[in-house]
Design an enzyme around this catalytic site. Structure first.
Site, PDB file in Angstrom:
ATOM      1  N   CYS A 160       0.724  -1.095  -0.008  1.00 58.17           N
ATOM      2  CA  CYS A 160      -0.058   0.101   0.037  1.00 58.17           C
ATOM      3  C   CYS A 160       0.872   1.253  -0.048  1.00 58.17           C
ATOM      4  O   CYS A 160       2.001   1.170   0.625  1.00 58.17           O
ATOM      5  CB  CYS A 160      -0.991   0.113   0.993  1.00 58.17           C
ATOM      6  SG  CYS A 160      -2.130   1.293   1.221  1.00 58.17           S
ATOM      7  N   ASP A 219       0.340   3.615   1.621  1.00 53.32           N
ATOM      8  CA  ASP A 219       0.440   4.112   3.165  1.00 53.32           C
ATOM      9  C   ASP A 219       1.870   4.333   3.856  1.00 53.32           C
ATOM     10  O   ASP A 219       2.741   3.369   3.728  1.00 53.32           O
ATOM     11  CB  ASP A 219      -0.636   3.343   4.101  1.00 53.32           C
ATOM     12  CG  ASP A 219      -0.806   3.798   5.552  1.00 53.32           C
ATOM     13  OD1 ASP A 219       0.136   4.401   5.982  1.00 53.32           O
ATOM     14  OD2 ASP A 219      -2.030   3.785   5.765  1.00 53.32           O
ATOM     15  N   ARG A 239       2.787   4.470   6.320  1.00 50.92           N
ATOM     16  CA  ARG A 239       3.161   3.881   7.676  1.00 50.92           C
ATOM     17  C   ARG A 239       3.924   2.456   7.529  1.00 50.92           C
ATOM     18  O   ARG A 239       4.437   1.564   8.265  1.00 50.92           O
ATOM     19  CB  ARG A 239       1.900   3.694   8.675  1.00 50.92           C
ATOM     20  CG  ARG A 239       1.358   4.937   9.167  1.00 50.92           C
ATOM     21  CD  ARG A 239       0.089   4.790   9.836  1.00 50.92           C
ATOM     22  NE  ARG A 239      -0.890   4.202   8.902  1.00 50.92           N
ATOM     23  CZ  ARG A 239      -2.096   4.145   8.959  1.00 50.92           C
ATOM     24  NH1 ARG A 239      -2.645   4.142  10.508  1.00 50.92           N
ATOM     25  NH2 ARG A 239      -3.108   3.470   8.241  1.00 50.92           N
ATOM     26  N   HIS A 282      -2.384  -4.427   4.972  1.00 53.87           N
ATOM     27  CA  HIS A 282      -2.169  -3.651   6.327  1.00 53.87           C
ATOM     28  C   HIS A 282      -3.346  -3.348   7.133  1.00 53.87           C
ATOM     29  O   HIS A 282      -4.212  -3.044   6.625  1.00 53.87           O
ATOM     30  CB  HIS A 282      -1.010  -2.747   6.389  1.00 53.87           C
ATOM     31  CG  HIS A 282      -1.659  -1.285   5.720  1.00 53.87           C
ATOM     32  ND1 HIS A 282      -2.178  -0.587   6.580  1.00 53.87           N
ATOM     33  CD2 HIS A 282      -1.581  -1.174   4.525  1.00 53.87           C
ATOM     34  CE1 HIS A 282      -2.518   0.586   5.805  1.00 53.87           C
ATOM     35  NE2 HIS A 282      -2.231   0.181   4.553  1.00 53.87           N
ATOM     36  N   CYS A 320      -6.177   0.135   6.820  1.00 56.60           N
ATOM     37  CA  CYS A 320      -6.049   0.709   5.583  1.00 56.60           C
ATOM     38  C   CYS A 320      -7.172   1.435   5.311  1.00 56.60           C
ATOM     39  O   CYS A 320      -8.212   1.117   5.221  1.00 56.60           O
ATOM     40  CB  CYS A 320      -6.153  -0.533   4.461  1.00 56.60           C
ATOM     41  SG  CYS A 320      -5.700  -0.175   2.922  1.00 56.60           S
TER      42      CYS A 320
END
Length: 202
Positions: free
Chosen positions: A40, A42, A44, A99, A102
């Site tokens: 992703c 993302d 993080r 994850h 999400c």
């Protein structure tokens, strides 16, 4: 630009790069990653940190929701990167990693109105799993977790539609893997392709 970014580049050039000079000298003329990692976008989730990989070991594709479009006639960045990883670099493993928490899966699981984000809405409903879903059992968090797992399974199926992947699978030169990562605990669950269930990475 935020100063910590430019300061980081300076520290890299001053401290990190010289300490790994041999590695970067080799990487300057060699690009042979062993695995394709589709994760992703993302911020993080950092594939190299999660897998404790060195530079040059992972070929990384990051998309919203770690989505992989089904192969089609029109070229796109994801398809071309997959093709390069398989047909040119010859990666031996391909990982799709979802994850916890999400945002893309949360939007699908809760039926969030994305009309103000038409590109994201189209992306999620073209390449994503079936949604929206009604939270059941444990509520929204449980629904998101279930969809994160389902999504990894769906994206692996999408990945297998790409000709370069299909050829490598037929020749037994690549193995597909489905992972989910819990940001809070650091745990990684792995998909068993035979049972279709996820269990902790041992």
């Amino acid at each position: 630009m935020h100063p910590h970014l430019t300061d980081g580049v300076r520290r890299f050039r001053r401290d990190v790069h010289p300490s790994r000079a041999d590695l970067f000298e080799r990487l300057a003329t060699s690009h042979r990653p062993g695995a394709l990692f589709i994760g992703c976008s993302d911020a993080r989730v950092v594939p190299e940190l999660l897998t404790q990989s060195e530079p040059g070991e992972l070929f990384v594709i990051r998309t919203a929701g770690n989505l992989v479009p089904v192969y089609g006639p029109e070229p796109d960045a994801v398809s071309s990167s997959i093709e390069y990883a398989l047909a040119v670099l010859g990666v031996r493993d391909a990982i799709v990693c979802g994850h916890s928490g999400c945002g893309a899966m949360t939007a699908l699981a809760t039926g969030e109105d994305l009309t103000g984000l038409p590109a994201l809405d189209g992306w999620l409903h073209t390449a994503g799993p079936a949604g929206p879903r009604t939270p059941v059992g444990g509520g929204t968090e449980a629904a998101v977790t279930a969809l994160v797992h389902d999504n990894v399974t769906v994206q692996l199926a999408h990945l297998a539609t790409h000709p370069s992947v299909a050829r490598a699978l037929a020749q037994d030169t690549v193995t597909l893997h489905g992972w989910t990562h819990d940001i809070r605990t650091g745990a990684v669950d792995v998909l068993d392709p035979r049972s279709g269930t996820f269990s902790p990475l041992s």
